[in-house]
Motif scaffolding. Structure first.
Motif, PDB file in Angstrom:
ATOM      1  N   TRP A   1      -4.678  -1.835  -1.612  1.00  0.00           N
ATOM      2  CA  TRP A   1      -3.787  -1.271  -0.687  1.00  0.00           C
ATOM      3  C   TRP A   1      -6.047  -0.749   0.063  1.00  0.00           C
ATOM      4  O   TRP A   1      -5.033  -1.297   1.161  1.00  0.00           O
ATOM      5  N   GLN A   2      -6.413  -0.398  -0.787  1.00  0.00           N
ATOM      6  CA  GLN A   2      -7.445   0.152   0.449  1.00  0.00           C
ATOM      7  C   GLN A   2      -8.621  -1.156   0.837  1.00  0.00           C
ATOM      8  O   GLN A   2      -9.601  -0.472   1.303  1.00  0.00           O
TER       9      GLN A   2
ATOM     10  N   GLU B   1       2.274   4.488   5.715  1.00  0.00           N
ATOM     11  CA  GLU B   1       2.010   4.050   5.617  1.00  0.00           C
ATOM     12  C   GLU B   1       1.312   2.916   5.184  1.00  0.00           C
ATOM     13  O   GLU B   1       0.186   4.213   5.192  1.00  0.00           O
ATOM     14  N   PRO B   2       1.065   1.805   4.420  1.00  0.00           N
ATOM     15  CA  PRO B   2       2.177   0.994   4.890  1.00  0.00           C
ATOM     16  C   PRO B   2       3.350   1.014   3.377  1.00  0.00           C
ATOM     17  O   PRO B   2       2.871   1.540   2.557  1.00  0.00           O
TER      18      PRO B   2
ATOM     19  N   LYS C   1     -14.206   1.325   4.810  1.00  0.00           N
ATOM     20  CA  LYS C   1     -14.085   1.399   3.170  1.00  0.00           C
ATOM     21  C   LYS C   1     -14.651   1.145   2.261  1.00  0.00           C
ATOM     22  O   LYS C   1     -14.499   1.764   1.555  1.00  0.00           O
TER      23      LYS C   1
ATOM     24  N   SER D   1      -7.638  -4.678   0.801  1.00  0.00           N
ATOM     25  CA  SER D   1      -7.009  -5.692   1.046  1.00  0.00           C
ATOM     26  C   SER D   1      -7.438  -5.391   3.240  1.00  0.00           C
ATOM     27  O   SER D   1      -7.885  -4.943   3.399  1.00  0.00           O
ATOM     28  N   LYS D   2      -7.008  -6.193   3.539  1.00  0.00           N
ATOM     29  CA  LYS D   2      -6.507  -6.126   4.876  1.00  0.00           C
ATOM     30  C   LYS D   2      -6.004  -5.102   5.816  1.00  0.00           C
ATOM     31  O   LYS D   2      -4.404  -6.236   5.254  1.00  0.00           O
ATOM     32  N   ARG D   3      -5.672  -3.960   6.173  1.00  0.00           N
ATOM     33  CA  ARG D   3      -4.414  -3.660   6.848  1.00  0.00           C
ATOM     34  C   ARG D   3      -4.946  -3.220   8.356  1.00  0.00           C
ATOM     35  O   ARG D   3      -6.006  -3.028   8.816  1.00  0.00           O
ATOM     36  N   ASN D   4      -3.232  -3.347   7.903  1.00  0.00           N
ATOM     37  CA  ASN D   4      -2.994  -2.771   9.867  1.00  0.00           C
ATOM     38  C   ASN D   4      -3.251  -1.235   9.775  1.00  0.00           C
ATOM     39  O   ASN D   4      -2.004  -0.255  10.616  1.00  0.00           O
ATOM     40  N   ARG D   5      -4.496  -0.787   9.946  1.00  0.00           N
ATOM     41  CA  ARG D   5      -4.527   0.713  10.409  1.00  0.00           C
ATOM     42  C   ARG D   5      -5.145   1.339  11.356  1.00  0.00           C
ATOM     43  O   ARG D   5      -6.123   0.900  12.076  1.00  0.00           O
TER      44      ARG D   5
ATOM     45  N   THR E   1      -2.837   8.328   5.287  1.00  0.00           N
ATOM     46  CA  THR E   1      -2.504   6.914   4.971  1.00  0.00           C
ATOM     47  C   THR E   1      -2.407   6.119   6.525  1.00  0.00           C
ATOM     48  O   THR E   1      -3.551   6.078   7.331  1.00  0.00           O
ATOM     49  N   ASP E   2      -1.488   4.679   6.929  1.00  0.00           N
ATOM     50  CA  ASP E   2      -2.481   4.084   8.084  1.00  0.00           C
ATOM     51  C   ASP E   2      -1.525   3.806   9.527  1.00  0.00           C
ATOM     52  O   ASP E   2      -2.159   3.442  10.191  1.00  0.00           O
TER      53      ASP E   2
END
Length: 352
Positions: free
Chosen positions: A63-64, A278-279, A5, A66-70, A316-317
């Protein structure tokens, strides 16, 4: 804050700080790349594809941070063996070089589209998306290149180091949308860059022509030159086949590709992006997903499609194998055979 991050945030900060020249022009309301007549897609400062701009730097930050489903790419993703293309092809042969880069060999002409041989899709050598497989053709194995086509100026499509190396080796013509020629000449004034507008048709030889077509996307080399160079797709006409090639696009309501299918189609082949989606709340405006890519193939009235823009750089994710999995599902839901739309990997080829 974890290391990944932190690197992402440093990359955003560096990108913002890398555009001093563009900022100087922007501050006085002057486009640094192109000064031309106002049109239905150029207002004197920026280009537009007719859609409202709904995302900005604050959305990137959201986007960068926040809590991401990456789902992270692996450090290396196996690809087919590198291709060894012939010197010339009288028919039509297309080789995927990775991500959005292709070698087209057609009617004796060698054409590269969006060639990126860099280790990273980034303005910097130390940060940014790193390739997880080698180019599908080694640079030294490329045949003599006659033409380079560039769809737009994002770093995963316009790699100045690669273009300058091609110029030094082969001096090819380089054809691109308005404003992008200025970026190349700033790197090397001797580069044979030619810039054209949407709907312009350009002869590449006595048998081959390309037409620049609109697409739902945008452009930027940094944070302060957004939409100051034009972007496009290419309609490629050869004796063997007509091909519609998209480097990057969103789907929007699909009406653009319905219109282009009527205006330029039908096509033997469509070369379409299927990754970096995504997202959806952030990427949906400018990157279509595999389900939308199937719809575009049908709208263009293409007999077959090749999918790219996945499996080399993580932009992307979504995970590295999600695009071909989603494409397989989308084809099944549409009642279409898998061979109708083939996800490409570096080194794979297609022949008419």
């Amino acid at each position: 804050m974890n290391r990944r991050k932190l690197l992402s945030l440093l990359g955003i900060t560096a990108l913002i700080g890398s555009t001093g020249a563009a900022w100087a022009s922007f501050a006085r309301s002057r486009n640094p790349y192109y000064q031309g007549p106002i049109s239905d897609h150029f207002n004197g400062l920026i280009f537009s594809d007719g859609r409202p701009v709904t995302k900005g730097l604050l959305d990137v930050w959201r986007w960068q941070t926040s809590k991401r489903n990456r789902e992270l790419f692996p450090p290396h993703y196996p690809a087919p063996p590198q291709d060894k293309p012939p010197a010339r092809v009288e028919g039509l042969r297309i080789v995927h070089l990775g991500h959005a880069s292709f070698l087209y060999q057609m009617a004796g002409l060698n054409v590269l589209i969006d060639p990126v041989f860099a280790e990273r899709a980034s303005p910097f050598s130390f940060i940014g998306p790193r390739r997880v497989n080698a180019p599908g053709v080694a640079f030294d194995d490329l045949p003599k290149i006659d033409i380079v086509l560039v769809t737009h100026n994002h770093y995963d499509h316009l790699d100045l180091a690669t273009l300058e190396a091609l110029h030094q080796r082969d001096q090819p013509r380089m054809i691109m949308p308005l404003g992008n020629d200025t970026i190349l000449r700033a790197r090397n004034p001797a580069i044979r860059a030619e810039a054209y507008d949407w709907s312009d048709k350009v002869a590449l030889s006595n048998e081959i022509a390309v037409t620049l077509a609109p697409t739902y996307h945008w452009s930027a080399r940094g944070a302060l030159d957004r939409r100051m160079a034009l972007w496009c797709s290419f309609v490629i006409e050869t004796p063997q086949a007509k091909v519609f090639h998209i480097g990057d696009t969103g789907y929007h309501d699909g009406s653009l590709y319905e219109r282009l299918g009527v205006e330029y189609g039908p096509f033997r082949l469509a070369v379409l992006p299927i990754g970096a989606y995504e997202p959806r709340w952030f990427m949906g405006d400018n990157h279509m997903n595999p389900e939308e890519a199937v719809k575009v193939m049908l709208s263009l009235r293409a007999e077959q499609a090749l999918g790219h823009h996945w499996g080399t750089f993580q932009l992307t994710d979504e995970g590295i194998e999600r695009p071909p999995e989603a494409l397989k599902l989308a084809l099944a839901q549409a009642g279409l055979p898998e061979e109708r739309f083939r996800p490409m990997q570096p080194g794979l080829s297609w022949e008419a």
